[in-house]
Design a protein around this motif. Structure first.
Motif, PDB file in Angstrom:
ATOM      1  N   TRP A  68       0.837  -1.204   0.000  1.00  0.00           N
ATOM      2  CA  TRP A  68       0.000   0.000   0.000  1.00  0.00           C
ATOM      3  C   TRP A  68       0.867   1.246   0.000  1.00  0.00           C
ATOM      4  CZ3 TRP A  68      -0.834   4.343   2.917  1.00  0.00           C
ATOM      5  CH2 TRP A  68      -2.054   5.004   2.772  1.00  0.00           C
ATOM      6  N   MET A  69       1.880   1.270   0.866  1.00  0.00           N
ATOM      7  CA  MET A  69       2.736   2.444   0.973  1.00  0.00           C
ATOM      8  C   MET A  69       3.593   2.618  -0.278  1.00  0.00           C
ATOM      9  SD  MET A  69       3.473   5.075   2.780  1.00  0.00           S
ATOM     10  CE  MET A  69       2.835   4.713   4.422  1.00  0.00           C
ATOM     11  N   ARG A  70       4.067   1.512  -0.839  1.00  0.00           N
ATOM     12  CA  ARG A  70       4.879   1.598  -2.053  1.00  0.00           C
ATOM     13  C   ARG A  70       4.100   2.256  -3.174  1.00  0.00           C
ATOM     14  NH1 ARG A  70       5.433  -3.522  -2.998  1.00  0.00           N
ATOM     15  NH2 ARG A  70       7.140  -3.773  -1.519  1.00  0.00           N
ATOM     16  N   ASP A  71       2.855   1.846  -3.317  1.00  0.00           N
ATOM     17  CA  ASP A  71       2.015   2.425  -4.360  1.00  0.00           C
ATOM     18  C   ASP A  71       1.772   3.915  -4.095  1.00  0.00           C
ATOM     19  OD1 ASP A  71       0.050   2.137  -6.668  1.00  0.00           O
ATOM     20  OD2 ASP A  71      -1.278   2.843  -5.078  1.00  0.00           O
ATOM     21  N   LEU A  72       1.548   4.256  -2.853  1.00  0.00           N
ATOM     22  CA  LEU A  72       1.260   5.654  -2.514  1.00  0.00           C
ATOM     23  C   LEU A  72       2.447   6.568  -2.795  1.00  0.00           C
ATOM     24  CD1 LEU A  72      -0.710   7.718  -1.204  1.00  0.00           C
ATOM     25  CD2 LEU A  72       0.435   7.206   0.977  1.00  0.00           C
ATOM     26  N   VAL A  73       3.639   6.172  -2.348  1.00  0.00           N
ATOM     27  CA  VAL A  73       4.780   7.081  -2.476  1.00  0.00           C
ATOM     28  C   VAL A  73       5.227   7.243  -3.927  1.00  0.00           C
ATOM     29  CG1 VAL A  73       5.560   6.619  -0.127  1.00  0.00           C
ATOM     30  CG2 VAL A  73       6.509   5.279  -2.008  1.00  0.00           C
ATOM     31  N   PHE A  74       4.951   6.251  -4.767  1.00  0.00           N
ATOM     32  CA  PHE A  74       5.295   6.411  -6.174  1.00  0.00           C
ATOM     33  C   PHE A  74       4.286   7.302  -6.897  1.00  0.00           C
ATOM     34  CE2 PHE A  74       8.019   2.560  -5.727  1.00  0.00           C
ATOM     35  CZ  PHE A  74       9.191   3.173  -6.139  1.00  0.00           C
ATOM     36  N   ARG A  75       3.053   7.343  -6.404  1.00  0.00           N
ATOM     37  CA  ARG A  75       2.058   8.212  -7.016  1.00  0.00           C
ATOM     38  C   ARG A  75       2.130   9.633  -6.476  1.00  0.00           C
ATOM     39  NH1 ARG A  75      -2.557   7.435  -5.409  1.00  0.00           N
ATOM     40  NH2 ARG A  75      -2.373   5.679  -3.947  1.00  0.00           N
ATOM     41  N   ARG A  76       2.565   9.763  -5.214  1.00  0.00           N
ATOM     42  CA  ARG A  76       2.564  11.078  -4.568  1.00  0.00           C
ATOM     43  C   ARG A  76       3.913  11.344  -3.921  1.00  0.00           C
ATOM     44  NH1 ARG A  76      -1.991  10.869  -0.309  1.00  0.00           N
ATOM     45  NH2 ARG A  76      -0.876  12.767   0.284  1.00  0.00           N
ATOM     46  N   PRO A  77       4.774  12.112  -4.578  1.00  0.00           N
ATOM     47  CA  PRO A  77       6.094  12.414  -4.013  1.00  0.00           C
ATOM     48  C   PRO A  77       6.023  13.049  -2.631  1.00  0.00           C
ATOM     49  CG  PRO A  77       5.997  13.058  -6.312  1.00  0.00           C
ATOM     50  CD  PRO A  77       4.603  12.673  -5.929  1.00  0.00           C
ATOM     51  N   GLU A  78       4.968  13.817  -2.364  1.00  0.00           N
ATOM     52  CA  GLU A  78       4.863  14.448  -1.046  1.00  0.00           C
ATOM     53  C   GLU A  78       4.650  13.406   0.049  1.00  0.00           C
ATOM     54  OE1 GLU A  78       0.640  14.518  -2.766  1.00  0.00           O
ATOM     55  OE2 GLU A  78       2.719  14.726  -3.485  1.00  0.00           O
ATOM     56  N   ALA A  79       4.025  12.277  -0.312  1.00  0.00           N
ATOM     57  CA  ALA A  79       3.851  11.198   0.659  1.00  0.00           C
ATOM     58  C   ALA A  79       5.192  10.555   0.989  1.00  0.00           C
ATOM     59  CB  ALA A  79       2.876  10.154   0.119  1.00  0.00           C
ATOM     60  N   ARG A  80       6.047  10.407  -0.014  1.00  0.00           N
ATOM     61  CA  ARG A  80       7.401   9.887   0.244  1.00  0.00           C
ATOM     62  C   ARG A  80       8.138  10.791   1.225  1.00  0.00           C
ATOM     63  NH1 ARG A  80      11.313   6.775  -2.290  1.00  0.00           N
ATOM     64  NH2 ARG A  80       9.925   6.364  -4.039  1.00  0.00           N
ATOM     65  N   ALA A  81       8.064  12.096   0.982  1.00  0.00           N
ATOM     66  CA  ALA A  81       8.745  13.041   1.874  1.00  0.00           C
ATOM     67  C   ALA A  81       8.182  12.955   3.287  1.00  0.00           C
ATOM     68  CB  ALA A  81       8.608  14.463   1.326  1.00  0.00           C
ATOM     69  N   GLN A  82       6.869  12.784   3.397  1.00  0.00           N
ATOM     70  CA  GLN A  82       6.232  12.672   4.712  1.00  0.00           C
ATOM     71  C   GLN A  82       6.687  11.405   5.441  1.00  0.00           C
ATOM     72  OE1 GLN A  82       1.963  12.731   4.406  1.00  0.00           O
ATOM     73  NE2 GLN A  82       1.654  13.339   6.535  1.00  0.00           N
ATOM     74  N   LEU A  83       6.750  10.301   4.707  1.00  0.00           N
ATOM     75  CA  LEU A  83       7.203   9.041   5.299  1.00  0.00           C
ATOM     76  C   LEU A  83       8.664   9.146   5.738  1.00  0.00           C
ATOM     77  CD1 LEU A  83       6.646   6.049   5.956  1.00  0.00           C
ATOM     78  CD2 LEU A  83       7.403   5.515   3.629  1.00  0.00           C
ATOM     79  N   GLU A  84       9.494   9.727   4.883  1.00  0.00           N
ATOM     80  CA  GLU A  84      10.913   9.873   5.220  1.00  0.00           C
ATOM     81  C   GLU A  84      11.107  10.771   6.439  1.00  0.00           C
ATOM     82  OE1 GLU A  84      12.600  11.276   1.577  1.00  0.00           O
ATOM     83  OE2 GLU A  84      12.812   9.247   0.726  1.00  0.00           O
ATOM     84  N   ALA A  85      10.258  11.796   6.581  1.00  0.00           N
ATOM     85  CA  ALA A  85      10.369  12.683   7.735  1.00  0.00           C
ATOM     86  C   ALA A  85      10.076  11.943   9.039  1.00  0.00           C
ATOM     87  CB  ALA A  85       9.408  13.870   7.580  1.00  0.00           C
ATOM     88  N   ILE A  86       9.257  10.905   8.952  1.00  0.00           N
ATOM     89  CA  ILE A  86       8.981  10.076  10.132  1.00  0.00           C
ATOM     90  C   ILE A  86      10.115   9.091  10.380  1.00  0.00           C
ATOM     91  CG2 ILE A  86       7.448   8.292  11.076  1.00  0.00           C
ATOM     92  CD1 ILE A  86       5.155   9.663   9.490  1.00  0.00           C
ATOM     93  N   LEU A  87      10.524   8.401   9.324  1.00  0.00           N
ATOM     94  CA  LEU A  87      11.462   7.287   9.482  1.00  0.00           C
ATOM     95  C   LEU A  87      12.915   7.715   9.660  1.00  0.00           C
ATOM     96  CD1 LEU A  87      10.147   4.628   6.930  1.00  0.00           C
ATOM     97  CD2 LEU A  87      10.114   4.501   9.424  1.00  0.00           C
ATOM     98  N   HIS A  88      13.365   8.684   8.883  1.00  0.00           N
ATOM     99  CA  HIS A  88      14.802   8.970   8.863  1.00  0.00           C
ATOM    100  C   HIS A  88      15.379   9.386  10.217  1.00  0.00           C
ATOM    101  CE1 HIS A  88      15.263   9.426   4.200  1.00  0.00           C
ATOM    102  NE2 HIS A  88      14.833   8.237   4.580  1.00  0.00           N
ATOM    103  N   PRO A  89      14.708  10.253  10.985  1.00  0.00           N
ATOM    104  CA  PRO A  89      15.280  10.555  12.310  1.00  0.00           C
ATOM    105  C   PRO A  89      15.372   9.325  13.205  1.00  0.00           C
ATOM    106  CG  PRO A  89      13.663  12.213  11.686  1.00  0.00           C
ATOM    107  CD  PRO A  89      13.527  11.096  10.688  1.00  0.00           C
TER     108      PRO A  89
END
Length: 214
Positions: A68-89
């Motif tokens: 589900w997340m893979r599909d979302l982040v490839f369709r919406r770059p802003e979702a990728r940035a949001q996920l990375e903001a959670i995970l990367h720290p």
């Protein structure tokens, strides 16, 4: 401790190489494994992910729904940035703690997006790229995951280009379709032996005024 940054595109075989290095006495800190731990059932990242993306992001067992997340982040770059903001720290915190506790001949950071992040050059002594041609990458990932070729190539397109990774490398381990298991092991062992020598060599202090940043 002497530090190696190990990277490579999806399907390159970097995990196999990392396992060999650990077998021979290297300490490993694997950012992908840390990310999986953070997004497993009860993982530290899951409350924030559920709040940011809703119930669709959470599988029945409480883990991240990766498809589900893979599909979302490839369709919406802003979702990728949001996920990375959670995970990367969180990944950064866990990486630092694991590195501080590591013991071995030298320390290997296994980081799929090492080159893409732009933050690792000054954190490691050497960067090693496990290199593979794109066709072999696709075939390997299809065999292990069942993803479609289109999905795999979308993942590859989001990663650094092969030439960019190779340009950043101090060391390269070729693991293409013509590489046998014995050849891969021999190539990895040759670099392991070299890194052990470098790790054991006296370290010269940096020139005055060029120490580590605060």
């Amino acid at each position: 401790m002497y530090k190696i940054g190990l990277t490579g595109g999806i399907g390159s075989g970097k995990t196999r190489v990392a396992d060999m290095l650990a077998e021979w006495g290297a300490a490993l800190v694997d950012s992908d494994a840390i990310a999986h731990e953070l997004t497993a059932p009860g993982g530290a990242a899951m409350p924030a992910i559920g709040q940011a993306f809703g119930a669709g992001a959470v599988a029945a067992d409480g883990a991240l729904d990766r498809a589900w997340m893979r599909d979302l982040v490839f369709r919406r770059p802003e979702a990728r940035a949001q996920l990375e903001a959670i995970l990367h720290p969180l990944i950064g915190q866990h990486t630092e703690r694991a590195a501080a506790a590591a013991q071995g001949a030298y320390l290997v950071f296994v980081v799929p997006l090492l080159v893409e992040s732009g933050r690792w050059r000054e954190r490691v002594d050497r960067i090693c790229v496990v290199d593979c041609d794109p066709e072999t990458q696709v075939a390997r990932v299809q065999a292990r995951s069942g993803l479609t070729e289109q999905a795999i190539r979308r993942i590859m397109a989001a990663q650094a280009a092969r030439a960019t990774r190779l340009a950043a490398a101090d060391d390269v381990i070729v693991n293409d379709g013509a590489t046998s298991a014995q050849q891969l092991r021999a190539r990895a062992k040759a670099l392991h032996d070299r890194w052990c020598q470098l790790a054991a060599a006296p370290r010269r202090p940096p020139p005055c005024g060029t120490g580590l940043p605060e």
